[in-house]
Write an enzyme that holds these catalytic residues in place. Structure first.
Site, PDB file in Angstrom:
ATOM      1  N   CYS A   1     -15.809  25.722  70.905  1.00  0.00           N
ATOM      2  CA  CYS A   1     -14.827  26.723  71.331  1.00  0.00           C
ATOM      3  C   CYS A   1     -13.585  26.702  70.445  1.00  0.00           C
ATOM      4  CB  CYS A   1     -14.460  26.505  72.790  1.00  0.00           C
ATOM      5  SG  CYS A   1     -13.981  24.812  73.229  1.00  0.00           S
ATOM      6  N   TYR A   2     -12.998  25.531  70.219  1.00  0.00           N
ATOM      7  CA  TYR A   2     -11.828  25.451  69.339  1.00  0.00           C
ATOM      8  C   TYR A   2     -12.162  25.881  67.908  1.00  0.00           C
ATOM      9  CZ  TYR A   2      -9.371  22.581  72.895  1.00  0.00           C
ATOM     10  OH  TYR A   2      -8.769  22.102  74.025  1.00  0.00           O
TER      11      TYR A   2
END
Length: 309
Positions: free
Chosen positions: A114-115
């Site tokens: 996600c990051y």
């Protein structure tokens, strides 16, 4: 004939959100194991071999074990863990960066973190264009909803309502760094400062830049223009106007599930500094939504099918 799909780890947060996005989709026949079978190696092996495509929503080591269980089958795999993101033989499942045709042909696809989705969407196109240097010491400040930490962190945040902010990865060496470095084409991994807030979903990834110190001293207008060109045809990635700069940027606790990715370039009036910012749903384009996008591409379906954009 429906495509047989098995979600290994269907009871976890990512697995549940994937199943929700598949509701009403008759292109797929979902292979489901009951509570006892989900932990039975033989039942999992049978399901992995019976499926046309399997999506792994498991911790890293369990994902590696699942891949071994699938050996000898022709099953195509989408791995939502971080176990195979820079592994040989795996295709990185970021269609906008890697190319849809590579994912369409791949047997083994690893979902991005996600990051890294936010970081790479901002930085990778600009490094490719030569506007940002590959050997610059980048920093990444990021905040996420607590659902990204799995069931243990979800339970912790929901039980302890006094937590206002959680910083972690304080010693460096976060597991997302290898994919950030590899797919942005960087000489060094960035300094990564992740944190968690008491919201179930949502994410902001912020890359601050000292433009006046960077090689070539790029302007905010050039960075914005390059990103606009790169994502001009994307149904998933949007780019906010360069100006006016808003007074604030908010994550809302009530935000619904969303599978898009919004990018921002904020430049100082004197052109000396800029902040590249990505806003996404850590459970959407950061996890389950990305898995469905890759699934659609691998099955030759419109990639937006079943997604919230």
């Amino acid at each position: 004939m429906a495509i047989r799909l098995f979600i290994d780890g269907a009871a976890g947060t990512t697995g549940l959100e994937i199943r929700e996005r598949l509701t009403g989709r008759d292109e797929f026949e979902l292979l489901v194991l009951d509570d006892a079978q989900r932990k039975d190696e033989s039942a999992r092996r049978d399901a992995l071999h019976a499926a046309d495509i399997a999506i792994l929503c498991l911790p890293d080591e369990a994902a590696k074990e699942a891949v071994k269980l699938a050996e000898g089958s022709g099953t195509r795999i989408i791995d939502a863990s971080s176990a195979h993101r820079v592994a040989e033989g795996w295709t990185y499942g970021f269609p906008e960066l890697i190319g849809r045709e590579k994912i369409a042909k791949a047997r083994l696809v690893s979902n991005p973190g996600c990051y890294p989705t936010g970081f790479l969407a901002l930085v990778a196109p600009l490094v490719r264009d030569g506007l940002l240097s590959a050997d610059w010491p980048y920093t990444v400040n990021a905040v996420s909803g607590y659902s990204g930490g799995g069931n243990a962190l979800i339970d912790r945040f929901e039980a302890d309502t006094d937590i206002a902010f959680r910083a972690y990865g304080l010693g460096g060496g976060h597991k997302h760094l290898p994919e950030m470095q590899a797919y942005a084409g960087l000489t060094h991994p960035p300094v990564f400062s992740p944190s968690v807030i008491p919201a179930h979903r949502g994410m902001v990834v912020d890359v601050p830049l000292s433009l006046s110190a960077l090689p070539g001293q790029p302007r905010g207008e050039a960075l914005h223009g390059a990103l606009a060109d790169f994502y001009a045809d994307s149904a998933f990635v949007s780019l906010a106007p360069l100006s006016p700069v808003p007074a604030e940027l908010l994550l809302l606790k009530s935000a619904p599930a969303w599978d898009g990715l919004a990018l921002h370039v904020y430049a100082s009036a004197d052109g000396a500094q800029a902040r590249l910012v990505a806003v996404l749903d850590n459970l959407g384009k950061g996890a389950s939504g990305a898995a469905i996008q890759n699934l659609n591409i691998m099955c030759g379906l419109p990639e937006t099918t079943g997604l919230r954009l």
